[in-house]
Every structure is written in C-alpha cells, then in structure tokens.
Design a protein around this motif. Structure first.
Motif, short mmCIF file in Angstrom:
data_model
loop_
_atom_site.label_atom_id
_atom_site.label_comp_id
_atom_site.label_asym_id
_atom_site.label_seq_id
_atom_site.Cartn_x
_atom_site.Cartn_y
_atom_site.Cartn_z
N LYS A 272 0.82 -1.21 0.00
CA LYS A 272 0.00 0.00 0.00
C LYS A 272 0.86 1.27 0.00
O LYS A 272 0.53 2.24 -0.68
CB LYS A 272 -0.93 -0.02 1.21
N SER A 273 1.92 1.28 0.75
CA SER A 273 2.76 2.47 0.85
C SER A 273 3.34 2.88 -0.50
O SER A 273 3.33 4.06 -0.85
CB SER A 273 3.90 2.22 1.86
N PHE B 121 0.53 4.24 -2.65
CA PHE B 121 0.13 5.56 -2.18
C PHE B 121 1.11 6.63 -2.67
O PHE B 121 0.69 7.65 -3.24
CB PHE B 121 0.07 5.56 -0.64
N LYS B 122 2.39 6.41 -2.48
CA LYS B 122 3.41 7.38 -2.92
C LYS B 122 3.42 7.52 -4.44
O LYS B 122 3.59 8.63 -4.96
CB LYS B 122 4.79 6.95 -2.40
N GLU C 232 -2.32 8.51 4.33
CA GLU C 232 -1.87 7.14 4.05
C GLU C 232 -2.54 6.11 4.96
O GLU C 232 -2.77 4.98 4.55
CB GLU C 232 -0.35 7.03 4.15
N ASN C 233 -2.88 6.50 6.17
CA ASN C 233 -3.54 5.56 7.10
C ASN C 233 -4.89 5.11 6.56
O ASN C 233 -5.22 3.93 6.59
CB ASN C 233 -3.70 6.17 8.48
N GLY D 183 -5.86 5.71 3.40
CA GLY D 183 -5.70 5.40 2.00
C GLY D 183 -6.42 6.35 1.07
O GLY D 183 -6.50 6.11 -0.13
#
Length: 134
Positions: free
Chosen positions: A10-11, A14-15, A33-34, A36
């Motif tokens: 996910k990280s 996200f980036k 980010e938590n 999403g």
C-alpha cells in the motif's frame, strides 16, 4: 472499471499515486496514508474569458477536474485502488445592470478508457519507483 489491484504494498502505491497526480498538474488537497484516501483537483483557466464575455456576454472561465483515490492493502504484497473522476466547467454570463451570473457544472466520468489510462499510468509509476529502490 474503477477498481484495480496492484501486486505491491500500500505504501508504494500511495506514494506512486501522489507522484502521478503531481506530474499531471493536480493539486493534492488531502492525502492520508492511514485511511488510503487521496483527493486532488485541477483547474485550467481560459485566458480569453474576459474578452469572450465582453464580445458575446458569456464566457467559459475554466475546465475543472477532480479525482479521488482509495488505496487499501489486501495483504502485504497486494493493494486495491478505487478511483473516482469528475470533470466540469465554470462559466460566466452577464446579466442586467452588469451583474455576473456564474454557472458551475460537474459530472462523474463514466468512460472506461479514461480510467484505464489512469490505471496504466499508475502502474508505470509504481514500476518506476520499484526500479529506483532496487
């Protein structure tokens, strides 16, 4: 049409999404980010709006676009992305006694090809970022 899965965490997704939005000239309004969630918008001004309004009494002032991403981790190596797109426009017409009447239109995008382009561009950005970290 509005949901795709990517075989990465996910990280990174996200980036990569933030990077893609910025490269497409979007203003990221909210990113968490938590949860999403990412919300961004873009406004393209019509530089000839004032002269159009002077000559015709009406003008299209700007084209607008809004995008919302929801990124969820399915497991440590799989993420799901949901995308919602809106397109719109802002117009002005001259009324009585010099008043300006604003008209704002906005509607959700339903063309599969547009969503596919976004997801293909996101996939390319994810792969570019993966290559940088190896």
């Amino acid at each position: 049409m509005t949901t795709k899965q990517f075989e990465t965490n996910k990280s990174l997704v996200f980036k990569s999404t933030i990077s893609l939005l910025q490269s497409e000239s979007y203003l990221v309004e909210d990113a968490n980010e938590n949860t999403g969630l990412i919300r961004a918008s873009k406004r393209i001004e019509n530089k000839n709006a004032a002269s159009q309004r002077f000559w015709t009494g009406t003008s299209k002032d700007a084209n607008t676009s809004k995008v919302s991403f929801y990124i969820e981790d399915i497991n440590k190596d799989l993420s799901e992305v949901k995308l919602t797109l809106y397109e719109g426009s802002e117009s002005t017409s001259l009324g009585y006694w010099g008043t300006k009447n604003k008209d704002i239109k906005e509607s959700m995008v339903y063309e599969a090809e547009i969503y596919n382009n976004w997801f293909n561009n996101l996939r390319a950005e994810i792969e570019r970022r993966k290559a940088l970290t190896q």
